[in-house]
Motif scaffolding. Structure first.
Motif, PDB file in Angstrom:
ATOM      1  N   ARG A 195      26.184  60.310  66.795  1.00 30.41           N
ATOM      2  CA  ARG A 195      26.232  58.885  66.412  1.00 30.41           C
ATOM      3  C   ARG A 195      25.872  57.998  67.606  1.00 30.41           C
ATOM      4  O   ARG A 195      25.156  56.997  67.464  1.00 30.41           O
ATOM      5  N   SER A 196      26.360  58.371  68.773  1.00 29.70           N
ATOM      6  CA  SER A 196      26.069  57.581  69.967  1.00 29.70           C
ATOM      7  C   SER A 196      24.589  57.653  70.322  1.00 29.70           C
ATOM      8  O   SER A 196      23.950  56.622  70.609  1.00 29.70           O
ATOM      9  N   ARG A 197      24.022  58.852  70.278  1.00 27.73           N
ATOM     10  CA  ARG A 197      22.625  59.033  70.680  1.00 27.73           C
ATOM     11  C   ARG A 197      21.645  58.496  69.650  1.00 27.73           C
ATOM     12  O   ARG A 197      20.498  58.179  69.990  1.00 27.73           O
ATOM     13  N   LEU A 198      22.068  58.437  68.390  1.00 23.95           N
ATOM     14  CA  LEU A 198      21.180  57.962  67.331  1.00 23.95           C
ATOM     15  C   LEU A 198      21.447  56.495  66.985  1.00 23.95           C
ATOM     16  O   LEU A 198      20.955  55.994  65.970  1.00 23.95           O
ATOM     17  N   ASN A 199      22.203  55.834  67.812  1.00 24.40           N
ATOM     18  CA  ASN A 199      22.540  54.432  67.576  1.00 24.40           C
ATOM     19  C   ASN A 199      21.270  53.586  67.434  1.00 24.40           C
ATOM     20  O   ASN A 199      20.315  53.720  68.206  1.00 24.40           O
ATOM     21  N   GLY A 200      21.271  52.735  66.435  1.00 27.48           N
ATOM     22  CA  GLY A 200      20.125  51.868  66.191  1.00 27.48           C
ATOM     23  C   GLY A 200      19.188  52.384  65.114  1.00 27.48           C
ATOM     24  O   GLY A 200      18.312  51.647  64.655  1.00 27.48           O
ATOM     25  N   LEU A 201      19.359  53.647  64.708  1.00 27.78           N
ATOM     26  CA  LEU A 201      18.547  54.235  63.652  1.00 27.78           C
ATOM     27  C   LEU A 201      19.370  54.320  62.369  1.00 27.78           C
ATOM     28  O   LEU A 201      20.597  54.377  62.396  1.00 27.78           O
ATOM     29  N   GLU A 202      18.667  54.355  61.231  1.00 27.49           N
ATOM     30  CA  GLU A 202      19.336  54.428  59.937  1.00 27.49           C
ATOM     31  C   GLU A 202      19.477  55.890  59.525  1.00 27.49           C
ATOM     32  O   GLU A 202      18.484  56.606  59.396  1.00 27.49           O
ATOM     33  N   PHE A 203      20.715  56.318  59.304  1.00 27.83           N
ATOM     34  CA  PHE A 203      20.949  57.721  58.908  1.00 27.83           C
ATOM     35  C   PHE A 203      22.392  57.861  58.416  1.00 27.83           C
ATOM     36  O   PHE A 203      23.241  56.989  58.626  1.00 27.83           O
ATOM     37  N   GLU A 204      22.637  58.994  57.769  1.00 27.12           N
ATOM     38  CA  GLU A 204      23.991  59.404  57.406  1.00 27.12           C
ATOM     39  C   GLU A 204      24.221  60.782  58.022  1.00 27.12           C
ATOM     40  O   GLU A 204      23.291  61.577  58.147  1.00 27.12           O
ATOM     41  N   VAL A 205      25.458  61.064  58.401  1.00 27.88           N
ATOM     42  CA  VAL A 205      25.775  62.354  58.995  1.00 27.88           C
ATOM     43  C   VAL A 205      27.096  62.841  58.421  1.00 27.88           C
ATOM     44  O   VAL A 205      28.011  62.063  58.186  1.00 27.88           O
ATOM     45  N   ARG A 206      27.169  64.142  58.157  1.00 20.16           N
ATOM     46  CA  ARG A 206      28.425  64.726  57.670  1.00 20.16           C
ATOM     47  C   ARG A 206      28.510  66.185  58.106  1.00 20.16           C
ATOM     48  O   ARG A 206      27.485  66.835  58.362  1.00 20.16           O
ATOM     49  N   ILE A 207      29.728  66.672  58.200  1.00 15.09           N
ATOM     50  CA  ILE A 207      29.967  68.083  58.494  1.00 15.09           C
ATOM     51  C   ILE A 207      30.009  68.826  57.164  1.00 15.09           C
ATOM     52  O   ILE A 207      30.944  68.653  56.365  1.00 15.09           O
ATOM     53  N   ALA A 208      28.986  69.621  56.892  1.00 18.14           N
ATOM     54  CA  ALA A 208      28.900  70.327  55.617  1.00 18.14           C
ATOM     55  C   ALA A 208      29.787  71.565  55.597  1.00 18.14           C
ATOM     56  O   ALA A 208      30.272  71.977  54.540  1.00 18.14           O
ATOM     57  N   HIS A 209      29.994  72.175  56.769  1.00 15.86           N
ATOM     58  CA  HIS A 209      30.794  73.411  56.845  1.00 15.86           C
ATOM     59  C   HIS A 209      31.248  73.600  58.284  1.00 15.86           C
ATOM     60  O   HIS A 209      30.488  73.317  59.218  1.00 15.86           O
ATOM     61  N   GLU A 210      32.474  74.081  58.443  1.00 15.02           N
ATOM     62  CA  GLU A 210      32.958  74.353  59.802  1.00 15.02           C
ATOM     63  C   GLU A 210      33.922  75.526  59.806  1.00 15.02           C
ATOM     64  O   GLU A 210      34.862  75.574  59.015  1.00 15.02           O
ATOM     65  N   VAL A 211      33.668  76.487  60.672  1.00 16.52           N
ATOM     66  CA  VAL A 211      34.648  77.506  61.040  1.00 16.52           C
ATOM     67  C   VAL A 211      34.998  77.215  62.492  1.00 16.52           C
ATOM     68  O   VAL A 211      34.135  77.295  63.367  1.00 16.52           O
TER      69      VAL A 211
END
Length: 352
Positions: free
Chosen positions: A254-270
């Protein structure tokens, strides 16, 4: 016939058990073996991908493995179950039917001495790990005094592992006829802007020695070449060293992509996992094998079981680099040593 461990492994290798195959034949074989030894056996979880809990007594060590594999695939030069020299070839020989065969034979030896122990087998580790989650609620996991997971380590002893996560990036736009692209908003172009920054981040962390790795391994976007795409998704494979979590990576993105339009989510985590370096189980294994403790780069069911079992190590026959590859094999000599190790650890832990 009283089979040796290599013959039992060949039996397991000849039963295909990837995610496309019915698990009944494999489950029937293993359950029959365990019940013939005199163990109590419970079958839990999803009937399509059941988990097996077998036990003698109530406070021993748990020997844990998975009976499923990835598909056999192509480019093999050996038959499934073929033996040449010191090697037994077949899908799952290293990952991890070799260890499962060793656990069956360790169970046989332990029953002769009436040692308390558990054997836990799952059939969907390569996909969802739902079997381990079902076993988490069993008395076997709740009462086990320690656990050995037999993933391939070349008989080195691992006490920690990286977490594995799939993080999904999404960009959205607006469709238009490809002959008039200015009327649309191209989601793939938006994703391209994101991925240039993600690539820089991945190269940075992959080289900094932290153990974190980030890879862009799947991308999907567009329906037809004559339509400006309104949706694009990229999937990132992220391996996090202990105690880092996927959310830490998401915040950095989120910090590095600041200023761009996007969505991010964790789809799976172990999550990542670590047991104490002072664990008595770990010390006993290191002393017997004469090796040093290591970290493994892959995720195992330890991350799930550790919610109930605090003393867990990962140790099994076979070279991890052979897992999922053509001509996968395990060395016969390692099978015998692994049986001896599992029996020794069960006896040590049963003594308290």
């Amino acid at each position: 016939m009283d089979k040796n461990v290599m013959e039992t492994l060949i039996d397991l290798l000849l039963i295909e058990s990837d995610h496309t195959k019915d698990k009944k034949e494999m489950v029937d074989y293993v359950v029959g073996w365990l019940r013939n030894l005199g163990l109590e056996v419970d079958i839990v979880g999803d009937p399509a991908v059941p988990a097996i809990s077998a036990y003698n007594g109530y406070n021993g060590i748990a020997l844990a493995g998975h009976l499923d594999t990835v598909p056999i695939g192509m480019n093999w030069t050996y038959e499934q179950g073929e033996v040449e020299g010191n090697r037994v070839y077949g899908r799952g020989a290293a990952d991890m039917k070799g260890a499962c065969a060793c656990m069956l034979h360790a169970a046989k030896a332990l029953m002769k001495e009436d040692v308390d122990f558990y054997v836990l087998f799952t059939t969907d580790e390569e996909m969802r790990m739902s079997g381990a989650k079902a076993l988490l609620h069993s008395h076997a996991v709740k009462n086990a005094c320690g656990m050995v997971i037999g993933e391939p380590t070349d008989l080195r002893v691992a006490y920690k592992e990286k977490g594995v996560s799939q993080i999904e990036l999404t960009t959205k736009g607006r469709t238009a006829h490809a002959s008039m692209p200015k009327l649309g908003d191209n989601a793939i172009i938006k994703m391209n802007r994101l991925l240039s920054r993600v690539e820089a981040y991945a190269e940075e962390v992959n080289a900094d020695g932290s153990g974190l790795t980030v890879g862009v391994n799947v991308i999907r976007g567009g329906e037809k070449s004559n339509v400006v795409p309104d949706l694009c998704r990229a999937e990132l494979d992220v391996r996090t060293p202990y105690p880092m979590k996927a959310e830490d990576v998401v915040e950095e993105l989120r910090s590095r992509l600041n200023g761009l339009e996007f969505e991010v989510r964790i789809a799976h985590e172990v999550p990542s996992f670590q047991t104490s370096p002072d664990s008595p189980l770990l010390r006993a294994a290191l002393e017997m094998l004469g090796t040093e403790a290591i970290e493994v780069p892959y995720a195992t069911e330890a991350a799930i079981y550790s919610k109930e079992v605090k003393d867990i190590l990962i140790c099994g026959p076979g070279d991890l680099r052979l897992a999922h590859s053509p001509d996968e094999y395990v060395e016969k000599e390692q099978l015998g040593r692994t049986v001896d190790l599992y029996v020794h650890l069960a006896k040590i832990m049963a003594q308290g």
